[in-house]
Design an enzyme around this catalytic site. Structure first.
Site, PDB file in Angstrom:
ATOM      1  N   ASN A 164       0.868  -1.180   0.000  1.00 19.57           N
ATOM      2  CA  ASN A 164       0.000   0.000   0.000  1.00 19.57           C
ATOM      3  C   ASN A 164       0.902   1.226   0.000  1.00 19.57           C
ATOM      4  OD1 ASN A 164      -1.812   2.022   0.406  1.00 19.57           O
ATOM      5  ND2 ASN A 164      -2.461   1.383   2.453  1.00 19.57           N
ATOM      6  N   TRP A 165       1.012   1.842  -1.157  1.00 19.49           N
ATOM      7  CA  TRP A 165       1.930   2.984  -1.281  1.00 19.49           C
ATOM      8  C   TRP A 165       1.357   4.267  -0.686  1.00 19.49           C
ATOM      9  CZ3 TRP A 165       4.097   2.325  -6.981  1.00 19.49           C
ATOM     10  CH2 TRP A 165       5.046   1.289  -6.977  1.00 19.49           C
ATOM     11  N   LYS A 166       0.079   4.256  -0.347  1.00 25.83           N
ATOM     12  CA  LYS A 166      -0.572   5.457   0.193  1.00 25.83           C
ATOM     13  C   LYS A 166      -0.295   6.648  -0.744  1.00 25.83           C
ATOM     14  CE  LYS A 166      -0.217   3.270   4.669  1.00 25.83           C
ATOM     15  NZ  LYS A 166      -0.048   3.367   6.111  1.00 25.83           N
ATOM     16  N   HIS A 221      -9.527   1.402   4.954  1.00 27.28           N
ATOM     17  CA  HIS A 221      -8.244   1.570   5.655  1.00 27.28           C
ATOM     18  C   HIS A 221      -8.427   2.517   6.841  1.00 27.28           C
ATOM     19  CE1 HIS A 221      -4.103   2.665   6.454  1.00 27.28           C
ATOM     20  NE2 HIS A 221      -3.770   1.549   5.843  1.00 27.28           N
ATOM     21  N   GLU A 225      -6.716   4.880   7.885  1.00 28.77           N
ATOM     22  CA  GLU A 225      -6.489   6.298   7.571  1.00 28.77           C
ATOM     23  C   GLU A 225      -7.747   6.919   6.960  1.00 28.77           C
ATOM     24  OE1 GLU A 225      -2.897   5.618   5.348  1.00 28.77           O
ATOM     25  OE2 GLU A 225      -1.892   5.112   7.229  1.00 28.77           O
ATOM     26  N   GLU A 249      -5.404  -4.704  10.563  1.00 27.71           N
ATOM     27  CA  GLU A 249      -4.394  -3.666  10.728  1.00 27.71           C
ATOM     28  C   GLU A 249      -4.678  -2.903  12.020  1.00 27.71           C
ATOM     29  OE1 GLU A 249      -2.544  -2.646   6.599  1.00 27.71           O
ATOM     30  OE2 GLU A 249      -4.066  -1.190   7.115  1.00 27.71           O
ATOM     31  N   GLY A 261       2.477   2.507  10.798  1.00 25.85           N
ATOM     32  CA  GLY A 261       3.406   3.630  10.668  1.00 25.85           C
ATOM     33  C   GLY A 261       4.096   4.010  11.965  1.00 25.85           C
ATOM     34  N   SER A 275       3.525  -1.898  10.291  1.00 25.94           N
ATOM     35  CA  SER A 275       4.975  -1.931  10.494  1.00 25.94           C
ATOM     36  C   SER A 275       5.614  -3.272  10.123  1.00 25.94           C
ATOM     37  CB  SER A 275       5.317  -1.544  11.943  1.00 25.94           C
ATOM     38  OG  SER A 275       4.840  -0.242  12.225  1.00 25.94           O
ATOM     39  N   GLY A 318       3.020  -1.002   4.259  1.00 25.65           N
ATOM     40  CA  GLY A 318       3.051   0.425   3.954  1.00 25.65           C
ATOM     41  C   GLY A 318       4.484   0.875   3.685  1.00 25.65           C
TER      42      GLY A 318
HETATM   43  P1  13P Z   1       3.047   0.629   7.656  1.00 22.34           P
HETATM   44  O1  13P Z   1       3.606  -0.666   7.069  1.00 22.34           O
HETATM   45  O2  13P Z   1       3.774   1.838   7.188  1.00 22.34           O
HETATM   46  O3  13P Z   1       2.922   0.530   9.139  1.00 22.34           O
HETATM   47  O4  13P Z   1       1.553   0.783   7.076  1.00 22.34           O
HETATM   48  C1  13P Z   1       0.692  -0.298   7.151  1.00 22.34           C
HETATM   49  C2  13P Z   1      -0.525  -0.007   6.392  1.00 22.34           C
HETATM   50  O5  13P Z   1      -1.278   0.893   6.729  1.00 22.34           O
HETATM   51  C3  13P Z   1      -0.796  -0.832   5.207  1.00 22.34           C
HETATM   52  O6  13P Z   1      -2.068  -0.591   4.703  1.00 22.34           O
END
Ligand code: 13P
Length: 251
Positions: free
Chosen positions: A9-11, A96, A98, A168, A174, A214, A235
């Site tokens: 997931n590159w966000k 998600h 976020e 998640e 993150g 993470s 992420g």
């Molecule tokens: P991180 O791997 O940066 O913690 O993010 C996880 C995530 O939100 C994947 O969708």
């Protein structure tokens, strides 16, 4: 048996040029050393078409990071399932944390998004997870139950075969604070048992339940050693090609 999914997931990261450079490297590496897991990249919308051209005919799939439930109309800034499929995606991340936290998405909207994704033949990767506060107060399983029941409202046992679930925990996203393999195994088993109650044991056993929060090349091996962890949603560690390849080749 649930299939293994390793998804990036590159966000909100990478220009199209950067995305193409990564895609070419990934494609070459997988041609030299194929993997059995489904490898999925969720780039920003702006890079989907370019990556679809790069991945055409190969084994790497694309996911959208979001979807709007309506098929078309006056929804400024939104993208429909039809557009996502047209651009070249097979998957779609839905719900998600976020999006839940920053954009106010609730379980009812997420349910509508999952339904829309299924209607267009996209496989939703349905994200759920508790906050630290919820875990500390012992409410994690109540929260997961509500998210699953409301998110999957009105979906059938046949629909559930076409859905992936990403556990998640919000506190692990993150933060560099990965949930322990034991915590993830426990949550995944809980989710699978819940799906089993809702749809039957056989249907539940076929659902890929993946973990996000993470994930790195250092912890992937111990996470994937747990029987209920069918893959990962990565992420930050998916943004660098070498780091993502180390995750894919965790064996
Ligand atoms: P991180 O791997 O940066 O913690 O993010 C996880 C995530 O939100 C994947 O969708």
């Amino acid at each position: 048996m649930a299939g293994t999914i390793i998804a990036a997931n590159w966000k909100m990261n990478k220009t199209t040029g950067q995305a193409i450079e990564f895609a070419r490297g990934l494609k070459d590496a997988l041609l030299k050393k194929p993997v059995s897991a489904a490898v999925v990249i969720a780039p920003p919308f702006t890079s989907i078409e370019a990556l679809a051209a790069e991945f055409r005919g190969g084994d790497i799939s694309l996911a959208a990071q979001n979807i709007y439930p309506a098929s078309s109309g006056p929804f400024t800034g939104e993208i429909s399932g039809e557009m996502i499929v047209d651009a070249g995606c097979r998957y779609c991340i839905v719900g998600h944390s976020e999006r839940r936290q920053l954009f106010g998405e609730d379980n009812a909207l997420i349910n509508a998004k999952i339904t829309a994704a299924l209607n267009y033949g996209l496989m939703p990767i349905f994200c759920i997870g508790e906050t630290l506060e919820e875990r500390n107060s012992g409410a994690e399983f109540t929260v997961l139950t509500k998210q699953v029941k409301e998110g999957l409202n009105k979906l059938t046992a046949n629909d559930i075969k076409k859905i992936g679930i990403a556990y998640e925990p919000v506190w692990a996203i993150g933060t560099g604070k990965t949930a322990t393999p034991g915590q993830v195994q426990e949550a995944h088993l809980f989710i699978r048992n819940l799906l089993s109650e809702m749809y039957g044991e056989k249907e539940a056993a076929g659902v890929s339940i993946i973990y996000g929060g993470s994930v790195t090349s250092d912890n992937i091996g111990s996470l994937m050693a747990e029987p209920e962890i069918n893959g990962v949603l990565v992420g930050s560690a998916s943004l660098d090609l070498a780091s993502f390849l180390a995750i894919i080749n965790f064996h």
